[in-house]
Design a protein around this motif. Structure first.
Motif, mmCIF file in Angstrom:
data_model
loop_
_atom_site.group_PDB
_atom_site.id
_atom_site.type_symbol
_atom_site.label_atom_id
_atom_site.label_comp_id
_atom_site.label_asym_id
_atom_site.label_seq_id
_atom_site.Cartn_x
_atom_site.Cartn_y
_atom_site.Cartn_z
ATOM 1 N N HIS A 1 0.806 -1.226 0.000
ATOM 2 C CA HIS A 1 0.000 0.000 0.000
ATOM 3 C C HIS A 1 0.841 1.278 0.000
ATOM 4 O O HIS A 1 0.285 2.377 0.087
ATOM 5 N N VAL A 2 2.149 1.140 -0.087
ATOM 6 C CA VAL A 2 3.026 2.296 -0.327
ATOM 7 C C VAL A 2 3.689 2.020 -1.672
ATOM 8 O O VAL A 2 4.771 1.430 -1.737
ATOM 9 N N PRO A 3 3.029 2.390 -2.769
ATOM 10 C CA PRO A 3 3.441 1.925 -4.099
ATOM 11 C C PRO A 3 4.863 2.292 -4.496
ATOM 12 O O PRO A 3 5.483 1.585 -5.291
ATOM 13 N N TRP A 4 5.397 3.388 -3.971
ATOM 14 C CA TRP A 4 6.735 3.805 -4.369
ATOM 15 C C TRP A 4 7.834 3.094 -3.582
ATOM 16 O O TRP A 4 9.007 3.136 -3.974
ATOM 17 N N LEU A 5 7.501 2.409 -2.479
ATOM 18 C CA LEU A 5 8.518 1.907 -1.547
ATOM 19 C C LEU A 5 9.349 0.780 -2.145
ATOM 20 O O LEU A 5 10.587 0.803 -2.067
ATOM 21 N N ARG A 6 8.707 -0.220 -2.734
ATOM 22 C CA ARG A 6 9.437 -1.356 -3.289
ATOM 23 C C ARG A 6 10.440 -0.902 -4.344
ATOM 24 O O ARG A 6 11.611 -1.287 -4.328
ATOM 25 N N GLN A 7 9.973 -0.067 -5.260
ATOM 26 C CA GLN A 7 10.849 0.398 -6.331
ATOM 27 C C GLN A 7 11.983 1.260 -5.778
ATOM 28 O O GLN A 7 13.125 1.165 -6.242
ATOM 29 N N ARG A 8 11.679 2.093 -4.797
ATOM 30 C CA ARG A 8 12.702 2.985 -4.243
ATOM 31 C C ARG A 8 13.805 2.169 -3.551
ATOM 32 O O ARG A 8 15.004 2.467 -3.716
ATOM 33 N N LEU A 9 13.438 1.142 -2.789
ATOM 34 C CA LEU A 9 14.430 0.314 -2.103
ATOM 35 C C LEU A 9 15.344 -0.388 -3.100
ATOM 36 O O LEU A 9 16.577 -0.323 -2.993
ATOM 37 N N LEU B 1 19.585 4.544 1.690
ATOM 38 C CA LEU B 1 19.086 3.185 1.865
ATOM 39 C C LEU B 1 19.023 2.809 3.339
ATOM 40 O O LEU B 1 18.042 2.214 3.802
ATOM 41 N N GLU B 2 20.059 3.145 4.075
ATOM 42 C CA GLU B 2 20.076 2.828 5.508
ATOM 43 C C GLU B 2 18.921 3.499 6.232
ATOM 44 O O GLU B 2 18.263 2.886 7.080
ATOM 45 N N THR B 3 18.680 4.762 5.896
ATOM 46 C CA THR B 3 17.592 5.488 6.550
ATOM 47 C C THR B 3 16.241 4.882 6.196
ATOM 48 O O THR B 3 15.382 4.674 7.071
ATOM 49 N N LEU B 4 16.039 4.564 4.918
ATOM 50 C CA LEU B 4 14.757 4.013 4.489
ATOM 51 C C LEU B 4 14.514 2.630 5.097
ATOM 52 O O LEU B 4 13.412 2.322 5.566
ATOM 53 N N LEU B 5 15.553 1.798 5.125
ATOM 54 C CA LEU B 5 15.411 0.475 5.738
ATOM 55 C C LEU B 5 15.138 0.589 7.236
ATOM 56 O O LEU B 5 14.352 -0.174 7.796
ATOM 57 N N ALA B 6 15.796 1.546 7.874
ATOM 58 C CA ALA B 6 15.555 1.747 9.300
ATOM 59 C C ALA B 6 14.123 2.178 9.553
ATOM 60 O O ALA B 6 13.480 1.725 10.513
ATOM 61 N N LEU B 7 13.595 3.051 8.688
ATOM 62 C CA LEU B 7 12.208 3.494 8.843
ATOM 63 C C LEU B 7 11.229 2.341 8.639
ATOM 64 O O LEU B 7 10.232 2.228 9.360
ATOM 65 N N VAL B 8 11.511 1.480 7.673
ATOM 66 C CA VAL B 8 10.643 0.311 7.445
ATOM 67 C C VAL B 8 10.674 -0.611 8.652
ATOM 68 O O VAL B 8 9.625 -1.009 9.187
ATOM 69 N N GLU B 9 11.882 -0.966 9.085
ATOM 70 C CA GLU B 9 12.001 -1.910 10.201
ATOM 71 C C GLU B 9 11.474 -1.304 11.497
ATOM 72 O O GLU B 9 10.865 -2.007 12.317
ATOM 73 N N GLY C 1 0.115 8.045 7.679
ATOM 74 C CA GLY C 1 -0.045 8.908 6.520
ATOM 75 C C GLY C 1 1.265 9.462 5.999
ATOM 76 O O GLY C 1 1.340 9.902 4.850
ATOM 77 N N LEU C 2 2.303 9.425 6.818
ATOM 78 C CA LEU C 2 3.607 9.916 6.368
ATOM 79 C C LEU C 2 4.168 9.068 5.237
ATOM 80 O O LEU C 2 5.044 9.521 4.492
ATOM 81 N N TRP C 3 3.678 7.828 5.097
ATOM 82 C CA TRP C 3 4.160 6.959 4.021
ATOM 83 C C TRP C 3 3.530 7.307 2.669
ATOM 84 O O TRP C 3 3.898 6.707 1.650
ATOM 85 N N SER C 4 2.618 8.276 2.640
ATOM 86 C CA SER C 4 1.936 8.586 1.386
ATOM 87 C C SER C 4 2.875 9.190 0.348
ATOM 88 O O SER C 4 2.599 9.127 -0.850
ATOM 89 N N HIS C 5 3.994 9.764 0.800
ATOM 90 C CA HIS C 5 4.952 10.349 -0.145
ATOM 91 C C HIS C 5 6.334 10.336 0.491
ATOM 92 O O HIS C 5 6.469 10.626 1.686
ATOM 93 N N PRO C 6 7.385 10.020 -0.274
ATOM 94 C CA PRO C 6 8.728 9.945 0.324
ATOM 95 C C PRO C 6 9.208 11.248 0.928
ATOM 96 O O PRO C 6 10.008 11.242 1.871
ATOM 97 N N ASP C 7 8.720 12.383 0.417
ATOM 98 C CA ASP C 7 9.162 13.671 0.946
ATOM 99 C C ASP C 7 8.632 13.937 2.356
ATOM 100 O O ASP C 7 9.144 14.809 3.057
ATOM 101 N N LEU C 8 7.595 13.217 2.752
ATOM 102 C CA LEU C 8 7.028 13.411 4.084
ATOM 103 C C LEU C 8 7.752 12.596 5.157
ATOM 104 O O LEU C 8 7.613 12.878 6.348
#
Length: 463
Positions: free
Chosen positions: A249-257, A314-322, A395-402
């Motif tokens: 449900h966060v369509p940009w996340l898979r591609q961004r990682l 990448l480290e920041t994004l993975l940390a946010l996911v985990e 809702g912060l996951w709705s866009h990477p800039d948020l």
């Protein structure tokens, strides 16, 4: 020295796999042992050459799959609780246990996040299933590394050498593909025997919308925890389901990682000038000298500023996911599982100590992740949820800039306070972007539209 990334490591003769011959119990003379190792090498080389024609890319994935499955030959033959049957395939009991655990976990997660269920199926995988199902994603991650390394050696050759080599370069490419495939196969075989879920690495390795657990590995992981296997299975199912909700449900996340990993890999640079120094160190009559020179670090790729920037993202994004998964699962389970807190800490330490997923990922792609950021991310998501509620947090996951950045992880309190100062409309960046684009198109259209000329005899309007 740290583990060399994919394509740079040498096999360690002192670390044989469980399926490799032991050499006669250690009573042989050094000369006999050397001949035995030579025989093994020639046998493996013959097997690799037989696979050479089946792959045209930088990595021989057919060989990688064959080696990985061969290393897992005995996996699943011993019945471990609900884990697997004698055939090596997941038994009916294992599949039922995984589906029941996933169903219960999804019910609990519904009250902890606004993101709906993301998995359409929950399955039990054997380690062999994991290899087959995740290999396409590993191919996407490893190809850029192998291309960069292989290209570095070819580009280092003088033009005269390239012309003289001619067709031999194709053979060298095939040999490189087999070497990479062998390294990948051994690494995936080891990882498949220990990984617990399809998302344990933090990346969406498996097929989309498929929640997968490996009961045989879960059973081994449970040993020594003094917790029921069913309780551990439900906890891991909740983590897997939370990952799937986020990726679905966060369509940009898979591609961004995946794109960030590719960006890092494509930046690999090899200093070929180190070859001259290595050549001066090598004594052809001393194999130990060759190994020492190759492991000296002279050929280890250097991290470029572009790679460092990609690594940081990448480290920041993975940390946010985990971190998000950690907080959501903790809230969903609450007091329902008596051992939930202990399991949560055990998995945190598993990541922090560089578990098999971390080590294999560092070897294959050249990335060493920093799990320490996960605790900071967990603290941030917990604080945002407590102060602003689940809807605004998710809702912060709705866009990477948020999303919070690396600086926000250092000071989550400031991020939470700043978030409270923003009006609710700020959480809909897509609508704002569409409004801006629409206004720009209307302004451009008005500028390009020619001014209308009054018709002859028309004196204008009369007021």
């Amino acid at each position: 020295m740290s583990n060399l990334p994919f394509g740079f490591g040498l096999p360690d003769p002192d670390k044989r796999g469980d399926n490799e011959p032991s050499g006669g119990g250690g009573q042989e003379q050094p000369g006999a042992d050397a001949f035995g190792q030579l025989g093994q090498m020639l046998s493996q080389l013959g097997q690799m050459l037989s696979q050479a024609g089946s792959s045209t890319g930088p990595v021989n994935y057919d060989l990688a799959k064959q080696i990985a499955l061969q290393n897992l030959g005995g996996t699943g033959e011993v019945k471990l609780g609900f884990a697997s049957g004698a055939s090596g395939a997941a038994s009916g009991d294992a599949g039922t246990a995984v589906r029941d655990a996933a169903h219960l976990a999804e019910l609990w997660l519904d009250s902890a996040t606004i993101l709906p269920a993301g998995a359409t199926s929950s399955v039990a995988w054997t380690p062999k299933d994991w290899v087959e199902k995740t290999l396409p994603t590993w191919q996407r991650l490893c190809d850029p590394v192998a291309k960069q390394v292989s290209g570095a050696w070819v580009e280092a050759l003088p033009d005269e050498a390239k012309q003289a080599a001619g067709p031999l370069l194709s053979m060298v490419g095939q040999m490189g593909g087999m070497a990479f495939g062998s390294q990948l196969g051994n690494a995936l075989g080891q990882l498949a025997s220990e990984v617990l879920t399809s998302t344990e690495v933090g990346l969406p390795l498996g097929p989309a919308a498929t929640s997968a657990l490996l009961p045989a590995n879960v059973e081994k992981f449970t040993e020594g925890l003094e917790l029921p296997s069913s309780e551990v299975l439900v906890f891991l199912a909740a983590r897997e389901a939370a990952h799937q909700r986020l990726f679905a449900h966060v369509p940009w996340l898979r591609q961004r990682l995946l794109a960030t990993v590719e960006e890092f890999a494509k930046g690999i640079k090899v200093d070929i000038s180190g070859l001259e120094e290595i050549a001066g160190r090598i004594d052809p009559s001393n194999p130990a000298a060759i190994e020492e020179a190759m492991s000296s670090g002279l050929l280890e790729p250097q991290t470029t500023p572009e790679q460092q920037a990609a690594l940081s993202r990448l480290e920041t994004l993975l940390a946010l996911v985990e971190g998000w998964v950690d907080v959501v699962v903790a809230e969903a389970i609450g007091d329902r599982l008596p051992g939930a807190d202990a399991l949560r800490e055990t998995l945190r330490r598993r990541r922090a100590t560089g578990g098999p997923a971390e080590q294999t990922f560092a070897t294959l792609v050249g990335l060493e992740l920093r799990p320490r950021r996960m605790r900071a991310a967990s603290a941030l998501w917990k604080l945002v949820g407590d102060q602003h509620g689940t809807e605004k947090r998710d809702g912060l996951w709705s866009h990477p800039d948020l999303l919070p950045n690396a600086t926000d992880l250092d000071d989550p309190m400031e991020f939470a306070e700043h978030l409270g100062e923003q009006p609710a409309d700020d959480l809909d960046p897509i609508a704002e972007l569409e409004r801006t684009e629409r206004a720009e198109k209307e302004a451009k259209s008005a500028d390009e539209k020619p001014a209308e000329k009054p018709e002859d005899g028309d004196s204008g309007s009369k007021d």
